[in-house]
Design a protein around this motif. Structure first.
Motif, PDB file in Angstrom:
ATOM      1  N   UNK A  16     -34.135  -3.100 -10.250  1.00  0.00           N
ATOM      2  CA  UNK A  16     -34.326  -3.894  -9.033  1.00  0.00           C
ATOM      3  C   UNK A  16     -33.024  -4.536  -8.555  1.00  0.00           C
ATOM      4  N   UNK A  17     -31.916  -4.274  -9.260  1.00  0.00           N
ATOM      5  CA  UNK A  17     -30.626  -4.853  -8.850  1.00  0.00           C
ATOM      6  C   UNK A  17     -30.073  -4.052  -7.682  1.00  0.00           C
ATOM      7  N   UNK A  18     -29.896  -4.709  -6.543  1.00  0.00           N
ATOM      8  CA  UNK A  18     -29.537  -4.000  -5.313  1.00  0.00           C
ATOM      9  C   UNK A  18     -28.037  -3.933  -5.068  1.00  0.00           C
ATOM     10  N   UNK A  19     -27.244  -4.513  -5.958  1.00  0.00           N
ATOM     11  CA  UNK A  19     -25.805  -4.503  -5.755  1.00  0.00           C
ATOM     12  C   UNK A  19     -25.142  -3.301  -6.386  1.00  0.00           C
ATOM     13  N   UNK A  20     -23.852  -3.428  -6.615  1.00  0.00           N
ATOM     14  CA  UNK A  20     -23.068  -2.371  -7.256  1.00  0.00           C
ATOM     15  C   UNK A  20     -23.071  -2.591  -8.764  1.00  0.00           C
ATOM     16  N   UNK A  21     -23.199  -1.497  -9.501  1.00  0.00           N
ATOM     17  CA  UNK A  21     -23.307  -1.560 -10.961  1.00  0.00           C
ATOM     18  C   UNK A  21     -22.248  -0.647 -11.583  1.00  0.00           C
ATOM     19  N   UNK A  22     -21.423  -1.219 -12.458  1.00  0.00           N
ATOM     20  CA  UNK A  22     -20.436  -0.456 -13.225  1.00  0.00           C
ATOM     21  C   UNK A  22     -20.731  -0.666 -14.702  1.00  0.00           C
ATOM     22  N   UNK A  23     -20.901   0.429 -15.446  1.00  0.00           N
ATOM     23  CA  UNK A  23     -21.322   0.323 -16.837  1.00  0.00           C
ATOM     24  C   UNK A  23     -20.412   1.152 -17.738  1.00  0.00           C
ATOM     25  N   UNK A  24     -19.829   0.495 -18.732  1.00  0.00           N
ATOM     26  CA  UNK A  24     -19.167   1.186 -19.839  1.00  0.00           C
ATOM     27  C   UNK A  24     -20.094   1.100 -21.036  1.00  0.00           C
ATOM     28  N   UNK A  25     -20.460   2.232 -21.587  1.00  0.00           N
ATOM     29  CA  UNK A  25     -21.354   2.213 -22.748  1.00  0.00           C
ATOM     30  C   UNK A  25     -21.245   3.520 -23.507  1.00  0.00           C
ATOM     31  N   UNK A  26     -21.454   3.432 -24.821  1.00  0.00           N
ATOM     32  CA  UNK A  26     -21.549   4.630 -25.649  1.00  0.00           C
ATOM     33  C   UNK A  26     -23.005   5.037 -25.834  1.00  0.00           C
ATOM     34  N   UNK A  27     -23.926   4.256 -25.240  1.00  0.00           N
ATOM     35  CA  UNK A  27     -25.352   4.553 -25.320  1.00  0.00           C
ATOM     36  C   UNK A  27     -25.692   5.536 -24.204  1.00  0.00           C
ATOM     37  N   UNK A  28     -25.810   6.787 -24.578  1.00  0.00           N
ATOM     38  CA  UNK A  28     -25.983   7.861 -23.591  1.00  0.00           C
ATOM     39  C   UNK A  28     -27.297   7.714 -22.818  1.00  0.00           C
ATOM     40  N   UNK A  29     -28.354   7.353 -23.505  1.00  0.00           N
ATOM     41  CA  UNK A  29     -29.656   7.185 -22.867  1.00  0.00           C
ATOM     42  C   UNK A  29     -29.577   6.083 -21.816  1.00  0.00           C
ATOM     43  N   UNK A  30     -28.958   4.958 -22.159  1.00  0.00           N
ATOM     44  CA  UNK A  30     -28.844   3.832 -21.234  1.00  0.00           C
ATOM     45  C   UNK A  30     -28.043   4.223 -19.996  1.00  0.00           C
ATOM     46  N   UNK A  31     -26.918   4.900 -20.203  1.00  0.00           N
ATOM     47  CA  UNK A  31     -26.092   5.320 -19.072  1.00  0.00           C
ATOM     48  C   UNK A  31     -26.883   6.220 -18.121  1.00  0.00           C
TER      49      UNK A  31
END
Length: 593
Positions: free
Chosen positions: A455-470
């Motif tokens: 529900x987050x309507x802004x911009x999202x930048x994600x660094x993660x080693x969790x492949x499922x989450x990405x």
């Protein structure tokens, strides 16, 4: 003929002060079994692994192991002698010709370390990072001839490539009985064919890996109709995600998938991208971040050169890359924490960022959880005229009505990380930057976080080693390739892994000469390290006080065996936490020097 059980638990109970972690549990771990263990943090997953491995004795019941069973356990706590070398830990007293002619040993060393030269094997454990130590511990187990392998959070500190290699390696180990605790749901799907959920002191068993577990749990919920509506909705959204994902995700379940799919027949997709983008444009305008011909430098090393990159309103970008390639540094440049060596950064005038870093912020330990959240704001807007109170947002991220009155000083590492994220969201950001957000979270909290991010309507930048989450929360992906470039990945993480395989071999942290000079730290990096050291010192001082209090109580109650045993159960986690903090302090001090 059914495979025999190598480990049996009969009517096993384990109690820690507040109540039963395991309550009269009976189960068996059979030859060749592949078990994924899930459940809430503190629910008993690690305790179950310790009992299976004989590291912990239950209060009641019987644990038995078949004769001749060879067992190996990977725990979350690293106790290696800092003076021991990688060779000492992994290979023991084996002569070079013994392990060098063993194809399995060579494969493991190459897969985890990038090779097996003297520059790798001669390195001492003390200066190694958490990820390097995890690789050493894994290598020791994987080289051994084992019948049972018990892994507690094996993917912690590993990058996407290492996690992928580990999953592929484990799939080749035929006959090995495996039980793994992890919040990495992609890894669970890859290596497990059965799931144990630790809930309310019991073990609920499901066929298949994580995706099958989600479907099976939804089917049970449909049949029983006794679950709360909120949790039911979370499962439905997870089902909707699984259904629109790769077909392989739904190929493992051994029950009627159609019955589970009835639950989501009329459900909307996990995200309505059109609506999210329109709302983001209204808040953010047309510009978020633009890098033009940028050079990003740390010390005397250029991490990126000639970089052009545009991050637009409503973008949901996953960033992949090996450890040390510059992912976190890139995020710090965007948020103004580090300056460009050359080039230009343009930031939109309406940008209101929130940065969830890998380091926990220091909060007043006497604050209650709700106080810490309301210190930022009492309400947060989530779009379309909707808002959440501080209490409601806290509950959605795992802080129930009772937990909201817990002092911050009593929270675990995972709980503090959840609180840190909750406080960021209460600030109402329109750009959310997450650096390894899944650390220390259980799968249920991750599902709630993903639902919130939908529900987050802004911009999202994600660094993660969790492949499922990405793959779950991001729509597009870029790869930090380690060669000064940032590569768009239309094919997602699979394309990233293929590109990395095609790259010429590069020195890894293990293949570099340990005596090579270290990169000079910037003044800002030194200040960050000094703050981390001070934070760790304060934490150690608090632990010392708690440890002394427990030791004093043990002296007072020395004649009461049950009381001493209970106090000792409280003492051991504090001692292990202190040891881990002391090791981190030593490593940070060396970096600072």
């Amino acid at each position: 003929m059914a495979p025999r059980n190598l480990i049996n638990l009969e009517n096993v109970s384990l109690t820690y002060g507040k109540g039963a972690v395991l309550d009269h549990v009976s189960l068996g771990l059979a030859e060749g079994a592949r078990i994924g263990i899930v459940g809430r943090n503190g629910g008993g997953k690690s305790s179950l692994v310790k009992i299976l491995g004989g590291q912990e004795t239950p209060n009641d019941g019987r644990v038995s192991m078949a004769n001749g069973t060879h067992l190996g356990t990977l725990s979350q706590i690293d106790k290696a002698d800092p003076k021991a070398t990688v060779r000492d830990i992994v290979l023991g007293d084996q002569a070079d010709h013994e392990w060098a002619t063993n194809s399995k040993a060579r494969d493991v060393l190459t897969g985890l370390f990038g090779g097996f030269g003297e520059s790798i094997l001669a390195r001492e454990m003390g200066p190694l990072s958490g990820g390097e130590r995890r690789r050493v511990a894994l290598a020791k187990l994987l080289i051994s001839d084992l019948d049972v392998l018990l892994l507690d959070e094996p993917t912690n500190h590993l990058d996407v490539e290492a996690v992928t290699w580990l999953a592929e390696h484990l799939k080749t180990r035929r006959g090995l009985a495996l039980a793994v605790v992890t919040h990495d749901r992609w890894f669970l799907d890859e290596v497990s064919d059965r799931t144990w959920e630790v809930v309310d002191g019991q073990i609920e068993e499901y066929d298949g890996g994580y995706s099958a577990y989600v479907l099976a749990k939804a089917e049970r919920m449909r049949q029983s109709s006794v679950e709360e509506q909120k949790r039911n909705m979370l499962i439905k959204k997870e089902l909707a995600w699984l259904r629109r994902g790769a077909p392989a995700r739904t190929s493992k379940p051994k029950f009627r998938i159609d019955a589970a799919n009835e639950l989501i027949e009329n459900e909307p997709p996990p995200r309505n991208n059109v609506e999210l983008l329109a709302f983001a444009n209204a808040r953010l305008g047309k510009t978020v971040y633009e890098l033009h011909n940028a050079t990003i430098r740390v010390g005397d090393r250029d991490l990126f050169t000639g970089l052009d990159w545009n991050v637009g309103p409503g973008d949901r970008i996953g960033i992949a890359g090996v450890n040390g390639a510059g992912k976190t540094t890139l995020l710090k440049v965007l948020t103004g924490q580090l300056e460009l060596a050359a080039g230009k950064l343009v930031t939109g005038t309406t940008v209101k960022p929130a940065f969830l870093s890998q380091h926990l912020e220091e909060l007043n330990p006497k604050w209650r959880v709700l106080e810490a959240i309301e210190h930022i704001s009492t309400h947060v807007e989530i779009g379309k005229g909707k808002s959440l109170s501080a209490s409601q947002l806290g509950e959605r991220l795992g802080f129930g009505s009772d937990a909201q009155w817990t002092p911050v000083g009593d929270l675990s590492g995972g709980e503090r990380r959840r609180l840190q994220l909750t406080r960021l969201l209460m600030g109402g950001p329109n750009v959310l930057i997450l650096d390894e957000p899944t650390n220390d979270f259980d799968v249920e909290t991750l599902a709630a976080l993903e639902d919130l991010l939908d529900s987050f309507a802004g911009t999202l930048l994600v660094v993660s080693h969790d492949r499922y989450f990405l793959e779950r929360v991001c729509d597009t992906f870029v790869g930090v390739m380690g060669d000064g470039s940032l590569r768009n990945l239309p094919g997602g993480l699979e394309e990233y892994l293929k590109l990395r395989k095609a790259q010429p071999d590069e020195p890894t942290a293990f293949t570099q000469d340990a005596s090579a000079p270290k990169t000079e730290l910037t003044a800002a990096q030194k200040r960050d390290l000094q703050k981390d050291l001070q934070r760790i010192e304060r934490s150690i001082a608090k632990l010392d006080v708690s440890i002394k209090e427990i030791l004093s109580k043990m002296e007072v109650h020395s004649s009461n065996f049950e009381k001493v045993a209970t106090l000792n159960d409280d003492l051991q986690p504090l001692i292990m936490e202190k040891e881990e903090l002391e090791n981190r302090w030593v490593l940070l001090s060396e970096d600072l020097d």
